[in-house]
Design a protein around this motif. Structure first.
Motif, PDB file in Angstrom:
ATOM      1  N   CYS A  39       7.135  -2.125  -6.612  1.00  0.00           N
ATOM      2  CA  CYS A  39       5.801  -1.590  -6.818  1.00  0.00           C
ATOM      3  C   CYS A  39       5.987   0.041  -6.584  1.00  0.00           C
ATOM      4  O   CYS A  39       5.277   0.700  -7.526  1.00  0.00           O
ATOM      5  CB  CYS A  39       5.000  -2.055  -5.717  1.00  0.00           C
ATOM      6  SG  CYS A  39       4.385  -3.787  -6.097  1.00  0.00           S
ATOM      7  N   LYS A  40       6.718   0.587  -5.776  1.00  0.00           N
ATOM      8  CA  LYS A  40       6.612   1.985  -5.452  1.00  0.00           C
ATOM      9  C   LYS A  40       7.466   2.649  -6.304  1.00  0.00           C
ATOM     10  O   LYS A  40       7.398   3.777  -6.618  1.00  0.00           O
ATOM     11  CB  LYS A  40       6.945   2.023  -4.014  1.00  0.00           C
ATOM     12  CG  LYS A  40       6.093   1.284  -3.027  1.00  0.00           C
ATOM     13  CD  LYS A  40       6.117   1.551  -1.583  1.00  0.00           C
ATOM     14  CE  LYS A  40       5.401   0.949  -0.680  1.00  0.00           C
ATOM     15  NZ  LYS A  40       5.553   1.224   0.537  1.00  0.00           N
ATOM     16  N   ARG A  41       8.486   2.059  -6.860  1.00  0.00           N
ATOM     17  CA  ARG A  41       9.584   2.491  -7.866  1.00  0.00           C
ATOM     18  C   ARG A  41       8.687   3.199  -9.193  1.00  0.00           C
ATOM     19  O   ARG A  41       8.793   4.164  -9.768  1.00  0.00           O
ATOM     20  CB  ARG A  41      10.699   1.786  -8.103  1.00  0.00           C
ATOM     21  CG  ARG A  41      11.663   2.552  -9.131  1.00  0.00           C
ATOM     22  CD  ARG A  41      12.895   1.540  -9.277  1.00  0.00           C
ATOM     23  NE  ARG A  41      13.516   1.006  -7.806  1.00  0.00           N
ATOM     24  CZ  ARG A  41      13.581  -0.091  -7.487  1.00  0.00           C
ATOM     25  NH1 ARG A  41      13.020  -1.073  -8.045  1.00  0.00           N
ATOM     26  NH2 ARG A  41      14.038  -0.220  -6.326  1.00  0.00           N
ATOM     27  N   LYS A  83      14.117  -5.619 -17.857  1.00  0.00           N
ATOM     28  CA  LYS A  83      15.280  -6.347 -17.204  1.00  0.00           C
ATOM     29  C   LYS A  83      15.046  -6.509 -15.815  1.00  0.00           C
ATOM     30  O   LYS A  83      14.657  -7.758 -15.259  1.00  0.00           O
ATOM     31  CB  LYS A  83      16.622  -5.597 -17.311  1.00  0.00           C
ATOM     32  CG  LYS A  83      17.696  -6.636 -16.647  1.00  0.00           C
ATOM     33  CD  LYS A  83      19.019  -5.762 -16.811  1.00  0.00           C
ATOM     34  CE  LYS A  83      20.239  -6.698 -16.050  1.00  0.00           C
ATOM     35  NZ  LYS A  83      21.486  -6.038 -16.125  1.00  0.00           N
ATOM     36  N   GLU A  84      14.265  -5.578 -14.903  1.00  0.00           N
ATOM     37  CA  GLU A  84      13.743  -5.676 -13.771  1.00  0.00           C
ATOM     38  C   GLU A  84      12.696  -6.403 -13.672  1.00  0.00           C
ATOM     39  O   GLU A  84      12.305  -7.241 -12.600  1.00  0.00           O
ATOM     40  CB  GLU A  84      13.974  -4.367 -12.946  1.00  0.00           C
ATOM     41  CG  GLU A  84      13.581  -4.337 -11.606  1.00  0.00           C
ATOM     42  CD  GLU A  84      13.612  -2.962 -10.723  1.00  0.00           C
ATOM     43  OE1 GLU A  84      13.525  -2.841  -9.553  1.00  0.00           O
ATOM     44  OE2 GLU A  84      13.713  -1.947 -11.588  1.00  0.00           O
ATOM     45  N   TRP A  85      11.763  -5.792 -14.612  1.00  0.00           N
ATOM     46  CA  TRP A  85      10.470  -6.721 -14.572  1.00  0.00           C
ATOM     47  C   TRP A  85      10.365  -8.268 -14.825  1.00  0.00           C
ATOM     48  O   TRP A  85       9.913  -9.116 -14.033  1.00  0.00           O
ATOM     49  CB  TRP A  85       9.612  -6.345 -15.860  1.00  0.00           C
ATOM     50  CG  TRP A  85       8.190  -6.728 -15.882  1.00  0.00           C
ATOM     51  CD1 TRP A  85       7.091  -6.376 -15.236  1.00  0.00           C
ATOM     52  CD2 TRP A  85       7.677  -7.865 -16.613  1.00  0.00           C
ATOM     53  NE1 TRP A  85       6.034  -7.094 -15.986  1.00  0.00           N
ATOM     54  CE2 TRP A  85       6.431  -8.168 -16.626  1.00  0.00           C
ATOM     55  CE3 TRP A  85       8.575  -8.663 -17.557  1.00  0.00           C
ATOM     56  CZ2 TRP A  85       5.823  -9.132 -16.978  1.00  0.00           C
ATOM     57  CZ3 TRP A  85       7.932  -9.798 -18.174  1.00  0.00           C
ATOM     58  CH2 TRP A  85       6.416  -9.933 -17.979  1.00  0.00           C
ATOM     59  N   SER A  86      11.376  -8.687 -15.532  1.00  0.00           N
ATOM     60  CA  SER A  86      11.966 -10.189 -16.004  1.00  0.00           C
ATOM     61  C   SER A  86      12.508 -10.750 -14.505  1.00  0.00           C
ATOM     62  O   SER A  86      12.108 -11.906 -14.071  1.00  0.00           O
ATOM     63  CB  SER A  86      12.648 -10.278 -17.078  1.00  0.00           C
ATOM     64  OG  SER A  86      12.024  -9.754 -18.100  1.00  0.00           O
ATOM     65  N   TYR A 144       0.780  -1.243   0.035  1.00  0.00           N
ATOM     66  CA  TYR A 144       0.099  -0.169   0.090  1.00  0.00           C
ATOM     67  C   TYR A 144       0.931   1.275   0.083  1.00  0.00           C
ATOM     68  O   TYR A 144       1.904   1.269   0.512  1.00  0.00           O
ATOM     69  CB  TYR A 144      -0.808   0.108   1.195  1.00  0.00           C
ATOM     70  CG  TYR A 144      -2.137  -0.580   0.909  1.00  0.00           C
ATOM     71  CD1 TYR A 144      -3.042  -0.790  -0.148  1.00  0.00           C
ATOM     72  CD2 TYR A 144      -2.796  -1.532   2.053  1.00  0.00           C
ATOM     73  CE1 TYR A 144      -4.369  -1.172  -0.261  1.00  0.00           C
ATOM     74  CE2 TYR A 144      -3.832  -2.299   1.934  1.00  0.00           C
ATOM     75  CZ  TYR A 144      -4.483  -2.185   0.865  1.00  0.00           C
ATOM     76  OH  TYR A 144      -5.832  -2.764   0.734  1.00  0.00           O
ATOM     77  N   ASN A 145       0.222   2.323  -0.739  1.00  0.00           N
ATOM     78  CA  ASN A 145       0.992   3.630  -0.407  1.00  0.00           C
ATOM     79  C   ASN A 145       0.574   4.288   0.765  1.00  0.00           C
ATOM     80  O   ASN A 145      -0.190   5.004   1.005  1.00  0.00           O
ATOM     81  CB  ASN A 145       0.512   4.425  -1.579  1.00  0.00           C
ATOM     82  CG  ASN A 145       0.880   4.275  -3.065  1.00  0.00           C
ATOM     83  OD1 ASN A 145       2.088   3.717  -2.987  1.00  0.00           O
ATOM     84  ND2 ASN A 145       0.233   4.375  -4.002  1.00  0.00           N
ATOM     85  N   TYR A 146       1.369   3.913   1.962  1.00  0.00           N
ATOM     86  CA  TYR A 146       1.225   4.393   3.313  1.00  0.00           C
ATOM     87  C   TYR A 146       2.342   3.782   3.884  1.00  0.00           C
ATOM     88  O   TYR A 146       3.280   3.063   3.502  1.00  0.00           O
ATOM     89  CB  TYR A 146      -0.044   3.395   3.943  1.00  0.00           C
ATOM     90  CG  TYR A 146      -0.474   4.228   5.112  1.00  0.00           C
ATOM     91  CD1 TYR A 146      -1.639   5.208   4.821  1.00  0.00           C
ATOM     92  CD2 TYR A 146      -0.357   3.580   6.193  1.00  0.00           C
ATOM     93  CE1 TYR A 146      -2.267   5.737   5.723  1.00  0.00           C
ATOM     94  CE2 TYR A 146      -1.178   4.389   7.276  1.00  0.00           C
ATOM     95  CZ  TYR A 146      -1.924   5.266   7.133  1.00  0.00           C
ATOM     96  OH  TYR A 146      -2.679   6.070   8.135  1.00  0.00           O
ATOM     97  N   PRO A 195      -2.408  -3.811 -10.401  1.00  0.00           N
ATOM     98  CA  PRO A 195      -2.535  -3.888  -9.219  1.00  0.00           C
ATOM     99  C   PRO A 195      -1.225  -4.476  -8.420  1.00  0.00           C
ATOM    100  O   PRO A 195      -0.332  -5.055  -9.175  1.00  0.00           O
ATOM    101  CB  PRO A 195      -3.698  -4.950  -9.278  1.00  0.00           C
ATOM    102  CG  PRO A 195      -3.320  -5.661 -10.220  1.00  0.00           C
ATOM    103  CD  PRO A 195      -2.904  -4.824 -11.429  1.00  0.00           C
ATOM    104  N   ARG A 196      -1.188  -4.332  -7.078  1.00  0.00           N
ATOM    105  CA  ARG A 196       0.024  -4.832  -6.669  1.00  0.00           C
ATOM    106  C   ARG A 196      -0.147  -6.466  -5.818  1.00  0.00           C
ATOM    107  O   ARG A 196       0.823  -6.505  -5.012  1.00  0.00           O
ATOM    108  CB  ARG A 196       0.340  -3.918  -5.409  1.00  0.00           C
ATOM    109  CG  ARG A 196       0.487  -2.442  -5.954  1.00  0.00           C
ATOM    110  CD  ARG A 196       1.008  -1.435  -5.142  1.00  0.00           C
ATOM    111  NE  ARG A 196       1.386  -0.330  -5.892  1.00  0.00           N
ATOM    112  CZ  ARG A 196       1.933   0.777  -5.106  1.00  0.00           C
ATOM    113  NH1 ARG A 196       2.346   0.799  -3.873  1.00  0.00           N
ATOM    114  NH2 ARG A 196       2.444   1.833  -5.885  1.00  0.00           N
TER     115      ARG A 196
END
Length: 294
Positions: A159-161, A186-189, A121-123, A166-167
């Motif tokens: 997620c936040k970067r 690259k990071e996604w993979s 969450y964004n918290y 959805p998360r």
């Protein structure tokens, strides 16, 4: 109005819909009147006629009931910018409970996807506590949570970067396409590979019913299952809930394990209702639509 944290807005087009609804209602009444006043005499046709009448009465009743949410539709709009400006670092702590019961009907890999979605969450992380409540007391669920705690060190920053939605990793990787940016790809993979490997390990453990011995020995948490704990004989949830282990935050969020959070700002949206100075004291809970993980 500028001080309000949420607003209730009416949908447009009410007059058109109400005119349409009135014409439908009159049509229903005419059909039912015809059915009642033209019942055929005894014979095979009479039974079919009465059957049609019963079906039409049922659908008429259903249609009337549904008008309770269609006659005067409204929507709630929150002002998270005002919430941030007003409370800043003084936002309340939040406890999130994810509930599960049976690793056979609720696979541990599904459960931890939900847990990861609420962890992201964004918290402020220091104000967020996530608890997994397992009525079955399964070692498989604990193992899945242990795996998720390691994966979360990569998943949450990712997620936040990139502010992904959805998360839930299960929902995200099944719905999203590969990014075009080579650096992001690259990071996604890499993250996707970690998730698939973790899921495979969890599913393998769930199918065999056994936890890798090396992991079981190296983590003291697994020692609790050496004392004969079963799904019907384990520490009661109530005892854990009222103990000092729980942070007892003023806001509690409850999520079922087969759903995931489809909005990373859900907590801030809910707080806009609870902390509204005009009507916050009248609100006891906020409910969100369900998103099932399939």
């Amino acid at each position: 109005m500028e001080s309000r944290l949420f607003a209730t807005e009416k949908f447009g087009g009410r007059a058109v819909y109400r005119f349409h609804a009135v014409t439908v209602f009159l049509g229903i009444c005419l059909v039912l009147y015809y059915r009642v006043t033209h019942v055929p005499g005894s014979g095979a046709g009479r039974a079919a006629w009465l059957g049609m009448l019963a079906a039409e009465l049922w659908f008429a009743f259903y249609w009337v009931i549904t008008q309770s949410v269609r006659w005067s539709p409204i929507r709630r709009r929150t002002f998270k910018d005002r919430l941030a400006a007003r409370y800043g670092e003084r936002l309340p702590c939040v406890d999130i409970f994810v509930c599960t019961a049976d690793p056979k009907s609720e696979p541990p890999s599904l459960v931890i996807a939900t847990v990861l979605s609420v962890m992201a969450y964004n918290y402020p992380s220091e104000k967020l506590s996530v608890y997994l409540s397992d009525d079955g007391g399964s070692i498989l669920t604990f193992y899945a949570l242990w795996e998720a705690s390691t994966f979360a060190k990569h998943w949450l920053p990712f997620c936040k970067r990139y502010n992904i939605q959805p998360r839930s990793p299960a929902a995200y990787f099944s719905e999203s396409d590969k990014p075009h940016d080579l650096h992001v790809l690259k990071e996604w993979s890499f993250i996707k590979g970690l998730y698939e490997e973790m899921t495979e390990r969890i599913d393998s453990a769930a199918m065999s019913g056994e936890i890798p011995e090396q992991i079981r020995v190296n983590h003291k948490g697994f020692a609790e299952w050496n004392t004969g704990i079963t799904s019907k004989d384990h520490q009661p949830i109530v005892q854990i809930r009222v103990s000092s282990v729980i942070s007892n935050s003023p806001i509690i969020m409850n999520v079922d394990c087969d759903m995931y959070s489809n909005n990373s700002d859900s907590i801030r949206d809910a707080l806009c209702f609870f902390l509204d100075e005009a009507n916050g004291h009248k609100i006891g809970f906020v409910q969100y639509p369900q998103n099932y993980i399939i």
